[in-house]
Structure formats: structure tokens, C-alpha cells
Design a protein around this motif. Sequence first.
Motif, PDB file in Angstrom:
ATOM      1  N   ASP A 121       0.841  -1.196   0.000  1.00  0.00           N
ATOM      2  CA  ASP A 121       0.000   0.000   0.000  1.00  0.00           C
ATOM      3  C   ASP A 121       0.878   1.249   0.000  1.00  0.00           C
ATOM      4  OD1 ASP A 121      -2.080   1.725   0.099  1.00  0.00           O
ATOM      5  OD2 ASP A 121      -2.706   1.261   2.149  1.00  0.00           O
ATOM      6  N   ALA A 122       1.466   1.547  -1.158  1.00  0.00           N
ATOM      7  CA  ALA A 122       2.331   2.722  -1.297  1.00  0.00           C
ATOM      8  C   ALA A 122       2.179   3.282  -2.702  1.00  0.00           C
ATOM      9  CB  ALA A 122       3.784   2.357  -1.003  1.00  0.00           C
ATOM     10  N   GLU A 318       3.458   6.058   4.068  1.00  0.00           N
ATOM     11  CA  GLU A 318       3.584   4.907   3.184  1.00  0.00           C
ATOM     12  C   GLU A 318       4.717   4.049   3.725  1.00  0.00           C
ATOM     13  OE1 GLU A 318       4.077   5.925  -0.893  1.00  0.00           O
ATOM     14  OE2 GLU A 318       2.075   6.781  -1.121  1.00  0.00           O
TER      15      GLU A 318
END
Length: 456
Positions: A121-122, A318
Amino acid sequence: MKKHSARVAPLTACNSPVLTLTKVKGDERPEEGSGAGAGAGSVRTEAESRQEAAAGEGGEGEGDGGGGRRWWRAGPRCCGRRRLSVERLKEALWGSAVVLSVCSSWAGTSQLAKVTFRTFDAPFAITWFAATWNLLFFPLYYLGYAWSSDEKQNPLQQFRECCRFYGDDGLTIKIFFTRTAPFCVLWTLTNYLYLLALKKISATDASALFCCNKAFVFLLSWIVLRDKFMGVRIVAAIFAIAGIVMITYADGFHSHSVIGIALVVASASMSALYKVLFKMLLGSAKYGEAALFLTVLGLFNVTFIICVPTALYFTGIEHWTSFSLIPWEKLCGIAILLLSFTILMNFGIAVTSPTLISVGVVLSVPVNAVADAYSTDIIFNGVRVIAVLIICLGFLLLLLPQEWDKMAVRLVSRFRVSKREEVVEEAAAGADGGFAGQSRRSKASRTSTATLAHSF
């Protein structure tokens, strides 16, 4: 010999390329023997003409010769038609291949990004990693240039020639920051906002909403660049806005969907601003200049934008556990698909038209819809389907040329003329048939009367 000169403006994702392709046709070769035949016919006497006519009627050799001449003349025309049909077939195949490649690369980027977000999730790190692959544009262009061009130049000479795109001084440090930084920021925001929106909404809605960028390009060009006003494009812009509202209404105005829609609209706006700003400041570029420009964008991204994902990592916005758990194969897949999409959008005009390339972008919407129907729990209600169709219709209306109304009038007038000619031909055929019937009936009556008179 055909000469080609092309200029293309490098654009962000889902922007059709702006290219001017000029073709200069060479002198066509005259048919052999046509001039000699005309000269001979002009000096022939009446007696020779009669002798040739008599020989043509009675002698088989002359008749064969005449037929041979007619066959010889018809032969090259048939070959020319075959060559033309083969060329059109090749163009159609190349165009179909480019359309399918554009569609698959853009849809694949959206679907693979959604899969990557499950374990990594970045979105900004993915955007930065994909943008670094822009460094490959100029090396790939030089490989193609060295393979296809007759005039060979070393990479340094080709680089200096392409640097003229930035001005007489070439690519200086000042120009590097003033002419590269704004476009690199817009490029990064376009892709980052789109990937961020994929976390909130489906790929179908995101790809359909991103098609609105063409309407935003028209509005900005009309306001800033004073482009020609077209009523049909205003209608297309209205369709785009109506589609955005209807997609928002289809989800019930939930917070996550509204945020995702707003992010995609912002991404489309950044893409439109990129294109209009490029046209206003830089104009257009040749293939090598466009490749160099995109490579410079990648260099600026690697050198200066790297600080942003680093800051996001250390601040925890992130954050990922370890570098060994990063799905490098998925990241490389996204980067390759996005690189392929950008190459096709900017350089696919070499083998097909910009309209077909834009059609490939529209076709990515139903492809994403099919993928979402099997992979997610998206609900395709009537409002959502109508909204997507309205946005796609508006996108297609924006592909109409500026003189589309005159072309439509000409097409309608030609259709009316052809219909009138058909009616006249049918009437003439009917009249001829009636006269023939009447003549046959009159002949039969005359024959029967003569027979009766002779018998009595």
C-alpha cells in the motif's frame, strides 16, 4: 519516393498524441508506350487506318495482338490494385494491433495496481518507480533510429540534435529546471492521483472518469489557447460532467466513493493541464525530441522527486515492513505496462491514426468492467451503466474533426445524388421495358394480320 516528417507532443496517460504527418508523393511513372501510341496515331493516314481495321476483322494475329495490348495495359492496374489492397490490409492489421495494445496496457495497469495494493500500500512509491522507467525512452528511440535510418549518427550527435528542441542553447541547467520541473510535477500528480483513486473506487469507474480529461483539454484550449469553438465539443463536455455526477449518484454519495471520484477528476485535470501547457510553452516535437523530453522527465524524477517517497516512508504515511517483502514483479509489471502505454500513445501514430489510438483508450472501460465483474463485488446498476456510456459517448464526440459538419453535409448530398441516380435508372429501365413490350406486341399483331390476309 515518399518523405515523412512528423511532430508529436508527448502526453500523459490517456491523452491522444498531437502529431502532424506530412506525406510528399513522388512523381508517378507514366505508362510505357502511351506517348508513342499517341504520336503514331496522330500521323496515321486514313488508308493505314482502314488496312488495320480490315486486318483486325479478318486476321487472328492482329486480333490477338490487340488483345495482348489490352491485357498488358490491364496487368499493371491489377497489380497496383493488389498492392493497394495489401497495403490497406497491413494498415488495418497494424491499427488493430495498436488499439488492442493500448486497451490491454491501460486496463492491465489499473487491474495490476489494484492487486498490488493488497500487499504493498504505497501508491506514491509505485508512481515514482514507474516514472523512473522513462529513462529508457531515448535509448529505445536511438536503437530504432540506428536500425531503420540510412544516415547513421552516434548517440552524442543524435542527442545534440534533439537538444535543439529546447532552443539554440540546448539543454542547459536553467532550462532543465524551468522546462522540466512543471511537467514532471504534473506527470507525477496525474499518475499518483489515479493510483490513489483506485484504492477508493473500481477500475471501471476510474478508467471511465479519466476519459473526461479530453473534455478538460478542450475547455482549457478554448479558454487559454483560443482554439476554435465547436458546439459538439461543448455537448461532449456536458456529457462528461453529467457522467461524473451520475457515477457519484450511483454509489449513493458515500464518502469513500466521492473521494475516489474527486481524485480521478483531479488526475484528469492534471493530465489536461499538462497537455495544454506543453502546447503553449513547447509547441510540438519530433520523435527523437519527444523521446529526449520524456527521458529528461525520468531523470528529474530520479534526481529530485525521490525525496517525496523517502519522506513518506520515514513519516509512516507509506510504510512497509521490509524491502525483501516488496512485490518487485508486480511493480515491474506496472512500470512495463505504463511504459508501453506511453510509447503507444506518443509514437503509435507512426503506424495508425490518433483516432484509433483514442478508441483503444475507450475500449479499456468495458475490459475493466469485465475484469471487475469477476474479481470484485461491484454492482452494475442502470445509473452506473448509463453514466459510463454517456462519458464514453462524450469522449467519442471529442474525436470528431473540426470540419465534421461539412463532411456530413457532403456525405448526405452524395447519398441523395446516388438515390436520385438509382431512381432515374429504374425509371429508364422501366421505360425501356415498356417500349420493348409494345414493339413486340405490335410486331406480333402485324404478323398475325399478314398471315390471315395471305390465307384468304
